[in-house]
Design a protein around this motif. Structure first.
Motif, short mmCIF file in Angstrom:
data_model
loop_
_atom_site.label_atom_id
_atom_site.label_comp_id
_atom_site.label_asym_id
_atom_site.label_seq_id
_atom_site.Cartn_x
_atom_site.Cartn_y
_atom_site.Cartn_z
N LEU A 68 0.84 -1.19 0.00
CA LEU A 68 0.00 0.00 0.00
C LEU A 68 0.88 1.24 0.00
O LEU A 68 1.92 1.26 0.67
CB LEU A 68 -0.89 0.02 1.24
N PRO A 69 0.48 2.30 -0.71
CA PRO A 69 1.23 3.56 -0.66
C PRO A 69 0.88 4.29 0.65
O PRO A 69 -0.16 4.95 0.74
CB PRO A 69 0.74 4.31 -1.90
N LEU A 70 1.72 4.18 1.64
CA LEU A 70 1.42 4.72 2.97
C LEU A 70 1.29 6.24 2.99
O LEU A 70 0.77 6.81 3.94
CB LEU A 70 2.46 4.25 3.98
N ASP A 71 1.77 6.91 1.94
CA ASP A 71 1.65 8.36 1.86
C ASP A 71 0.35 8.79 1.18
O ASP A 71 0.13 9.98 0.93
CB ASP A 71 2.86 8.96 1.14
N ALA A 72 -0.52 7.83 0.87
CA ALA A 72 -1.81 8.11 0.22
C ALA A 72 -2.93 7.52 1.08
O ALA A 72 -3.34 6.37 0.90
CB ALA A 72 -1.84 7.52 -1.18
#
Length: 137
Positions: A68-72
């Motif tokens: 998962l893109p943790l910054d999104a």
């Protein structure tokens, strides 16, 4: 999780502070395991009484196809997360009684959020994104 277009208390929706989403990921065979949390607010009804709740929400999945893109934050919340444990309540207000922290300072902080939240039921509280649910479509 999925974001609902309208509020239905029966769908157990959460309003989430997107800035508080955290998580860790690691490989598990050909899949990814994700474990995280977020600060959340929600309403629940019991015996005809509506409660405003504050606490944390466990976010996890053992079988994601990719990281998962943790910054999104929206991408994290939109993943196939397991919600079987729901929210971990640390404070609750029904308009007359408070349940939660016993420290006066924390009680006061909780009530500054919960009182206007209950008064504005079922609107999404300021600073939160909602309504998110683990319920199927």
């Amino acid at each position: 999780m999925r974001r609902e277009t309208c509020f239905l208390i029966s769908r157990k929706p959460y309003a989430i502070d997107l800035s508080t989403i955290t998580g860790k990921q690691h490989e598990r065979g050909d899949r990814i395991t994700f474990s995280g949390s977020a600060h959340a607010l929600w309403f629940r009804r019991r015996a005809g009484i509506t409660y405003a709740c504050i606490g944390s929400l466990k976010l996890f999945s053992h079988y994601l196809p990719e990281r998962l893109p943790l910054d999104a934050p929206h991408a994290v919340l939109s993943a196939d997360l397991d919600g079987r444990y729901g929210g971990d309540t640390c404070g609750r207000w029904d308009g007359e009684r408070y349940w939660g922290a016993q420290e006066p300072f924390q009680m006061a902080l909780d009530l500054t959020v919960l009182e206007p939240m209950l008064a504005n039921y079922p609107n999404i509280p300021d600073g939160y994104d909602g309504w998110w649910t683990f319920q199927p479509a």
